[in-house]
Design a protein around this motif. Structure first.
Motif, short mmCIF file in Angstrom:
data_model
loop_
_atom_site.label_atom_id
_atom_site.label_comp_id
_atom_site.label_asym_id
_atom_site.label_seq_id
_atom_site.Cartn_x
_atom_site.Cartn_y
_atom_site.Cartn_z
N ASN A 1 16.56 12.64 -5.04
CA ASN A 1 16.67 13.10 -3.66
C ASN A 1 15.39 12.74 -2.90
OD1 ASN A 1 17.57 14.28 -1.31
ND2 ASN A 1 17.06 16.36 -1.94
N THR A 2 15.26 11.47 -2.57
CA THR A 2 14.14 10.99 -1.77
C THR A 2 14.53 11.06 -0.30
OG1 THR A 2 13.36 9.53 -3.53
CG2 THR A 2 12.67 9.00 -1.27
N LEU A 3 13.64 11.56 0.54
CA LEU A 3 13.90 11.63 1.97
C LEU A 3 13.00 10.65 2.71
CD1 LEU A 3 14.31 15.46 2.65
CD2 LEU A 3 16.10 13.72 2.61
N PHE A 4 13.61 9.92 3.63
CA PHE A 4 12.86 9.00 4.49
C PHE A 4 13.33 9.23 5.92
CE2 PHE A 4 12.38 4.79 6.57
CZ PHE A 4 11.00 4.69 6.50
N ASP A 5 12.52 9.90 6.70
CA ASP A 5 12.86 10.22 8.10
C ASP A 5 14.26 10.82 8.21
OD1 ASP A 5 10.40 9.40 8.87
OD2 ASP A 5 11.06 7.61 9.93
N GLY A 6 14.55 11.77 7.36
CA GLY A 6 15.82 12.48 7.41
C GLY A 6 16.97 11.81 6.69
N ILE A 7 16.75 10.61 6.19
CA ILE A 7 17.79 9.89 5.43
C ILE A 7 17.59 10.16 3.95
CG2 ILE A 7 18.72 7.61 4.86
CD1 ILE A 7 17.56 6.69 7.61
N LYS B 1 22.54 8.59 2.47
CA LYS B 1 23.30 9.69 3.07
C LYS B 1 22.57 10.22 4.30
CE LYS B 1 25.66 11.37 -1.10
NZ LYS B 1 25.96 12.55 -1.96
N HIS B 2 23.34 10.53 5.33
CA HIS B 2 22.82 11.18 6.54
C HIS B 2 23.98 11.82 7.26
CE1 HIS B 2 21.05 11.55 10.62
NE2 HIS B 2 19.91 11.67 9.96
N GLU B 3 23.73 12.94 7.91
CA GLU B 3 24.82 13.70 8.54
C GLU B 3 25.53 12.93 9.64
OE1 GLU B 3 21.76 16.14 11.53
OE2 GLU B 3 22.94 17.20 10.02
N THR B 4 24.88 11.93 10.22
CA THR B 4 25.50 11.17 11.31
C THR B 4 26.15 9.87 10.84
OG1 THR B 4 23.50 9.90 11.86
CG2 THR B 4 23.76 12.06 12.91
N GLU B 5 26.07 9.58 9.53
CA GLU B 5 26.54 8.30 9.02
C GLU B 5 27.51 8.50 7.86
OE1 GLU B 5 25.98 5.41 10.25
OE2 GLU B 5 23.96 5.23 11.04
N LYS B 6 28.29 7.46 7.60
CA LYS B 6 29.09 7.41 6.39
C LYS B 6 28.16 7.18 5.19
CE LYS B 6 33.24 5.68 8.68
NZ LYS B 6 34.26 4.60 8.77
N THR B 7 28.64 7.56 4.02
CA THR B 7 27.85 7.39 2.80
C THR B 7 27.97 5.96 2.30
OG1 THR B 7 28.11 9.71 2.18
CG2 THR B 7 27.54 8.16 0.43
N LEU B 8 26.82 5.36 2.01
CA LEU B 8 26.74 3.97 1.54
C LEU B 8 26.18 3.94 0.13
CD1 LEU B 8 26.61 0.84 1.91
CD2 LEU B 8 24.33 1.18 2.92
N GLN C 1 0.79 -1.23 0.00
CA GLN C 1 0.00 0.00 0.00
C GLN C 1 0.83 1.28 0.00
OE1 GLN C 1 -2.10 -0.80 3.63
NE2 GLN C 1 -2.96 -2.70 2.83
N GLN C 2 2.07 1.20 0.46
CA GLN C 2 2.92 2.39 0.54
C GLN C 2 4.14 2.21 -0.36
OE1 GLN C 2 3.40 4.54 4.34
NE2 GLN C 2 2.59 2.70 5.31
N VAL C 3 3.94 2.43 -1.63
CA VAL C 3 4.99 2.23 -2.62
C VAL C 3 5.42 3.59 -3.15
CG1 VAL C 3 5.63 1.09 -4.78
CG2 VAL C 3 3.98 0.00 -3.22
N GLU C 4 6.72 3.84 -3.15
CA GLU C 4 7.25 5.12 -3.59
C GLU C 4 8.40 4.89 -4.57
OE1 GLU C 4 9.31 9.21 -1.75
OE2 GLU C 4 8.18 7.85 -0.45
N ILE C 5 8.44 5.69 -5.61
CA ILE C 5 9.52 5.61 -6.60
C ILE C 5 10.69 6.44 -6.10
CG2 ILE C 5 10.19 6.10 -8.97
CD1 ILE C 5 7.20 5.79 -9.70
#
Length: 254
Positions: free
Chosen positions: A113-119, A147-154, A105-109
């Motif tokens: 620059n997609t954001l998911f809870d700040g990620i 990408k997130h400011e508290t994490e390394k880029t994956l 029911q919750q499908v997103e393309i």
């Protein structure tokens, strides 16, 4: 960041407080016929059992990412056991239509620059083999950058060979950790569908400071590059300290 390799391309990514399940192939060993690829067609897929229970894999997953919809990345068991209200990210409208028809029911393309809870989730390009005819048969594929400011880029490259598009993604995002599908799976006389050892070496040369995690190995019938061969190659070429080749169920913290 914690990355757990489950089997084939199936991984769990714990990132900035969220749990992502990528490319779930969750069936029991031997549940599906072999891929008609001209290699090991007496072997049923997947070749190995899951290293842990399905409940453990899907428990508390915040979102699912499907780089494409081939059976070894999104199988019938995943369709059955994943909650239908879970967030699912896909690469394009065609995949979204299919996943919605499977009841989700919750499908997103994924976008640039997609954001998911700040990620930040960034869809990346890929080519599932080499040559116009093979690419037409294999269809569109993708990867994703986290990408997130508290994490390394994956960078999860997905089912792609090393080519100009991967170079562009590496230059653009400069990832600290790269996950490559590196079983050198073959299709009849068309050649490689995903990265082989030379492709992995090219990734290292392009991103020498990154850690490379090689998955999608020894899991479906048309693999041709073993974990041990890739490890030996890494030692021969002098980049074994940058190369991680996990067994099913292994995990890493970064």
């Amino acid at each position: 960041m914690n990355i757990s390799h489950i089997r084939n391309a199936t991984i769990i990514v714990q990132y900035a407080g969220k749990k992502f399940l990528v490319d779930p192939m969750l069936a029991d060993k031997g549940a599906y016929p072999p891929f008609p690829a001209g290699i090991n067609e007496e072997m049923r897929n997947p070749l190995n059992d899951l290293p842990t229970s399905i409940d453990h894999i899907i428990n508390d997953v915040d979102a699912v990412i499907l780089t494409h919809l081939h059976l070894d990345h999104y199988d019938d068991v995943a369709k059955e056991v994943l909650p239908k209200n879970i967030k699912v990210f896909v690469q394009n409208e065609g995949d979204a239509k299919q996943v919605k028809s499977d009841g989700f029911q919750q499908v997103e393309i994924l976008e640039e620059n997609t954001l998911f809870d700040g990620i930040q989730l960034i869809k990346t390009q890929g080519e599932h083999g080499r040559g116009e005819e093979l690419l037409k048969n294999m269809g569109q594929v993708s990867g994703v950058v986290f990408k997130h400011e508290t994490e390394k880029t994956l960078y999860v490259a997905g089912d792609t060979v090393y080519y100009e598009g991967v170079k562009i993604e590496l230059d653009t995002h400069r990832p600290d950790v790269i996950i490559v599908n590196a079983g050198d799976n073959q299709w009849h006389d068309f050649g490689s569908l995903v990265m082989g050892k030379e492709d992995v070496f090219e990734v290292h040369k392009k991103a020498p400071d990154a850690k490379i995690i090689a998955v999608h190995m020894e899991a479906v019938n048309h693999w041709t590059l073993s974990r041990e061969e890739l490890k030996r190659f890494g030692e021969e070429k002098g980049f074994s300290s940058s190369l991680l080749v996990p067994g099913d169920g292994e995990s890493y913290n970064f």
